[in-house]
Design a protein around this motif. Sequence first.
Motif, PDB file in Angstrom:
ATOM      1  N   ASN A  94       0.664  -1.163  -0.195  1.00  0.00           N
ATOM      2  CA  ASN A  94       0.082  -0.092  -0.065  1.00  0.00           C
ATOM      3  C   ASN A  94       0.946   1.186   0.079  1.00  0.00           C
ATOM      4  O   ASN A  94       1.221   1.700   0.986  1.00  0.00           O
ATOM      5  CB  ASN A  94      -0.884   0.012   1.220  1.00  0.00           C
ATOM      6  CG  ASN A  94      -1.793   1.142   1.198  1.00  0.00           C
ATOM      7  OD1 ASN A  94      -1.794   1.966   0.406  1.00  0.00           O
ATOM      8  ND2 ASN A  94      -2.513   1.532   2.456  1.00  0.00           N
ATOM      9  N   MET A 148       0.164   4.218  -0.292  1.00  0.00           N
ATOM     10  CA  MET A 148      -0.446   5.383   0.175  1.00  0.00           C
ATOM     11  C   MET A 148      -0.163   5.340   1.834  1.00  0.00           C
ATOM     12  O   MET A 148      -0.617   6.295   2.442  1.00  0.00           O
ATOM     13  CB  MET A 148      -1.974   5.569   0.213  1.00  0.00           C
ATOM     14  CG  MET A 148      -2.078   5.546  -1.338  1.00  0.00           C
ATOM     15  SD  MET A 148      -1.728   6.916  -2.275  1.00  0.00           S
ATOM     16  CE  MET A 148      -3.071   8.029  -2.092  1.00  0.00           C
ATOM     17  N   ASN A 149       0.470   4.414   2.415  1.00  0.00           N
ATOM     18  CA  ASN A 149       0.765   4.203   3.588  1.00  0.00           C
ATOM     19  C   ASN A 149       2.276   4.495   4.104  1.00  0.00           C
ATOM     20  O   ASN A 149       2.914   3.254   3.857  1.00  0.00           O
ATOM     21  CB  ASN A 149       0.265   2.868   4.256  1.00  0.00           C
ATOM     22  CG  ASN A 149       0.515   2.708   5.781  1.00  0.00           C
ATOM     23  OD1 ASN A 149       1.308   3.191   6.587  1.00  0.00           O
ATOM     24  ND2 ASN A 149      -0.576   1.873   6.299  1.00  0.00           N
ATOM     25  N   THR A 209      -0.040   3.475  -5.495  1.00  0.00           N
ATOM     26  CA  THR A 209       0.028   4.885  -5.138  1.00  0.00           C
ATOM     27  C   THR A 209      -1.211   5.452  -6.204  1.00  0.00           C
ATOM     28  O   THR A 209      -1.509   5.093  -7.088  1.00  0.00           O
ATOM     29  CB  THR A 209       1.058   5.639  -5.048  1.00  0.00           C
ATOM     30  OG1 THR A 209       1.060   6.800  -4.415  1.00  0.00           O
ATOM     31  CG2 THR A 209       1.986   5.436  -6.246  1.00  0.00           C
ATOM     32  N   ARG A 237     -12.073  10.348  -5.110  1.00  0.00           N
ATOM     33  CA  ARG A 237     -12.360   8.913  -4.157  1.00  0.00           C
ATOM     34  C   ARG A 237     -10.884   8.856  -3.681  1.00  0.00           C
ATOM     35  O   ARG A 237     -10.718   8.438  -2.391  1.00  0.00           O
ATOM     36  CB  ARG A 237     -12.867   7.908  -4.873  1.00  0.00           C
ATOM     37  CG  ARG A 237     -14.132   7.817  -5.133  1.00  0.00           C
ATOM     38  CD  ARG A 237     -14.529   6.403  -5.419  1.00  0.00           C
ATOM     39  NE  ARG A 237     -14.067   5.946  -6.707  1.00  0.00           N
ATOM     40  CZ  ARG A 237     -14.449   5.985  -7.854  1.00  0.00           C
ATOM     41  NH1 ARG A 237     -15.565   7.066  -7.982  1.00  0.00           N
ATOM     42  NH2 ARG A 237     -13.808   5.371  -8.862  1.00  0.00           N
ATOM     43  N   TRP A 238     -10.005   8.867  -4.489  1.00  0.00           N
ATOM     44  CA  TRP A 238      -8.279   8.501  -3.991  1.00  0.00           C
ATOM     45  C   TRP A 238      -8.094   9.677  -3.076  1.00  0.00           C
ATOM     46  O   TRP A 238      -7.056   9.395  -2.084  1.00  0.00           O
ATOM     47  CB  TRP A 238      -7.428   8.611  -5.255  1.00  0.00           C
ATOM     48  CG  TRP A 238      -7.372   7.385  -5.877  1.00  0.00           C
ATOM     49  CD1 TRP A 238      -8.230   6.674  -6.879  1.00  0.00           C
ATOM     50  CD2 TRP A 238      -6.403   6.156  -5.338  1.00  0.00           C
ATOM     51  NE1 TRP A 238      -7.835   5.294  -6.892  1.00  0.00           N
ATOM     52  CE2 TRP A 238      -6.790   5.077  -6.152  1.00  0.00           C
ATOM     53  CE3 TRP A 238      -5.519   6.108  -4.451  1.00  0.00           C
ATOM     54  CZ2 TRP A 238      -6.154   3.688  -6.026  1.00  0.00           C
ATOM     55  CZ3 TRP A 238      -4.944   4.936  -4.193  1.00  0.00           C
ATOM     56  CH2 TRP A 238      -5.249   3.730  -5.255  1.00  0.00           C
ATOM     57  N   HIS A 242      -9.508  10.824  -0.610  1.00  0.00           N
ATOM     58  CA  HIS A 242      -9.955  10.715   0.433  1.00  0.00           C
ATOM     59  C   HIS A 242      -8.868   9.566   1.326  1.00  0.00           C
ATOM     60  O   HIS A 242      -8.962   9.536   2.559  1.00  0.00           O
ATOM     61  CB  HIS A 242     -11.423   9.852   0.450  1.00  0.00           C
ATOM     62  CG  HIS A 242     -12.354  10.892   0.360  1.00  0.00           C
ATOM     63  ND1 HIS A 242     -12.866  11.918   1.146  1.00  0.00           N
ATOM     64  CD2 HIS A 242     -13.420  11.146  -0.694  1.00  0.00           C
ATOM     65  CE1 HIS A 242     -13.755  12.516   0.724  1.00  0.00           C
ATOM     66  NE2 HIS A 242     -14.031  12.029  -0.492  1.00  0.00           N
ATOM     67  N   ARG A 243      -8.105   9.231   0.463  1.00  0.00           N
ATOM     68  CA  ARG A 243      -6.980   8.321   0.937  1.00  0.00           C
ATOM     69  C   ARG A 243      -5.551   9.216   0.905  1.00  0.00           C
ATOM     70  O   ARG A 243      -4.492   8.602   1.212  1.00  0.00           O
ATOM     71  CB  ARG A 243      -6.859   7.121   0.068  1.00  0.00           C
ATOM     72  CG  ARG A 243      -7.837   6.147  -0.042  1.00  0.00           C
ATOM     73  CD  ARG A 243      -7.587   4.981  -0.893  1.00  0.00           C
ATOM     74  NE  ARG A 243      -6.532   4.325  -0.429  1.00  0.00           N
ATOM     75  CZ  ARG A 243      -6.043   3.410  -1.392  1.00  0.00           C
ATOM     76  NH1 ARG A 243      -6.634   3.025  -2.448  1.00  0.00           N
ATOM     77  NH2 ARG A 243      -4.935   2.600  -0.908  1.00  0.00           N
ATOM     78  N   ASP A 244      -5.567  10.431   1.005  1.00  0.00           N
ATOM     79  CA  ASP A 244      -4.486  11.270   0.986  1.00  0.00           C
ATOM     80  C   ASP A 244      -3.628  10.907   2.011  1.00  0.00           C
ATOM     81  O   ASP A 244      -3.596  10.897   3.423  1.00  0.00           O
ATOM     82  CB  ASP A 244      -4.870  12.686   1.365  1.00  0.00           C
ATOM     83  CG  ASP A 244      -3.784  13.831   1.319  1.00  0.00           C
ATOM     84  OD1 ASP A 244      -2.642  13.596   1.838  1.00  0.00           O
ATOM     85  OD2 ASP A 244      -4.199  14.845   0.587  1.00  0.00           O
ATOM     86  N   PRO A 245      -2.215  10.428   1.709  1.00  0.00           N
ATOM     87  CA  PRO A 245      -1.224   9.986   2.510  1.00  0.00           C
ATOM     88  C   PRO A 245      -0.794  10.867   3.769  1.00  0.00           C
ATOM     89  O   PRO A 245      -0.649  10.418   4.758  1.00  0.00           O
ATOM     90  CB  PRO A 245      -0.037   9.494   1.635  1.00  0.00           C
ATOM     91  CG  PRO A 245      -0.217  10.546   0.482  1.00  0.00           C
ATOM     92  CD  PRO A 245      -1.823  10.615   0.383  1.00  0.00           C
ATOM     93  N   ALA A 302      -4.287  10.949   6.219  1.00  0.00           N
ATOM     94  CA  ALA A 302      -4.553   9.972   6.551  1.00  0.00           C
ATOM     95  C   ALA A 302      -3.653   9.622   7.863  1.00  0.00           C
ATOM     96  O   ALA A 302      -3.824   9.214   8.854  1.00  0.00           O
ATOM     97  CB  ALA A 302      -4.511   8.730   5.686  1.00  0.00           C
TER      98      ALA A 302
END
Length: 339
Positions: A220, A222-223, A251, A273-274, A276-279, A282
């Motif tokens: 992942n 984005m993490n 990513t 949508r992506w 909302h997963r802003d690294p 988050a």
Amino acid sequence: MTTTEPTGATTDVRHHDRAFCHGRLRDMLRIRRLEERCAQLYGEQKIRGFLHLYIGEEACAAGVMPALQAQDNVVATYREHGHALLRGVAMNSIMAEMFGVQEGCSRGHGGSMHLFDRATRFYGGNAIVGGGLTLAVGLALADVQLGREGTVTACFFGEGAVAEGAFHESLNLAALWRLPVLFLCENNLYAMGTALSRSEASIDLVAKAASYGIEGASINGMNVLAVHEATQEAARRVRETRSPRFLELHTYRFRAHSMFDAELYRDKAEVERWKHRDPIEAFAGRLREAGMLSDAEREAMEGEALAEVEAAVRFAEAGTLEPAERLLDDVVAREALRP
């Protein structure tokens, strides 16, 4: 596409030192604010040529770089500002290169896509898709021949490079010659404007690496902690076995491919949508929930990042253009200019 956290990973922020977590958040903020300012400066025509922004992908560079060592080599793509910055290239030098002035890290000759800094072993930015892969194999081969034990060459590339012959040639030689290369594929789903599934019959990139006998994992991207843990383990294995490893970092870029991209190939709802997963957000949220980040600390980080960016802009604006008689330096052999 499925991604995994590395085996035994400690991606819970509470399992990490507060200072380490703050460092990773600070790294991502520095990249984000630099990139946003570059986009603004491009609109003002102070930065010219091509400009490829890393906004949305910050967790990849921020997770990878702390897992590398000073003696390691780093090769990147044309979307490399964040890689260069976190590798230790001064923001002043990066911004000056964007402006095309002599104080830039490539003396103004390279611009956005060709950042280079020998002191930090950052061997480019590369405008050619997949161009860094063969360079990485060459650097690793040189390290082996020179007896530079324990050195890793980290090579960033996008999933679009997987369609290039250089990808297959490089993985084949790295496996055949047992070279210490850590292949890092930043899969942001779109090679310029083409989705991976529209250009590749098989989108299992880890399986492609495995076909050359190279172990890999899909992470992942984005993490930031997942990226860091995976890179740390992969780099350790490369050092111990003197053999290559492959990581696919899932990513997403929030901005267009480049400043010239009309971005007609993906739906705006998908981008939202992506986001909302802003690294950054988050990770900051996880730190707040764990009581490891206050509003004042976040504001201080923001202030530091913005101040660094503005200082870099002032430095670049005060830079000097190269004299016309030196424009061909480092471009062609000087002997070729003689009658």
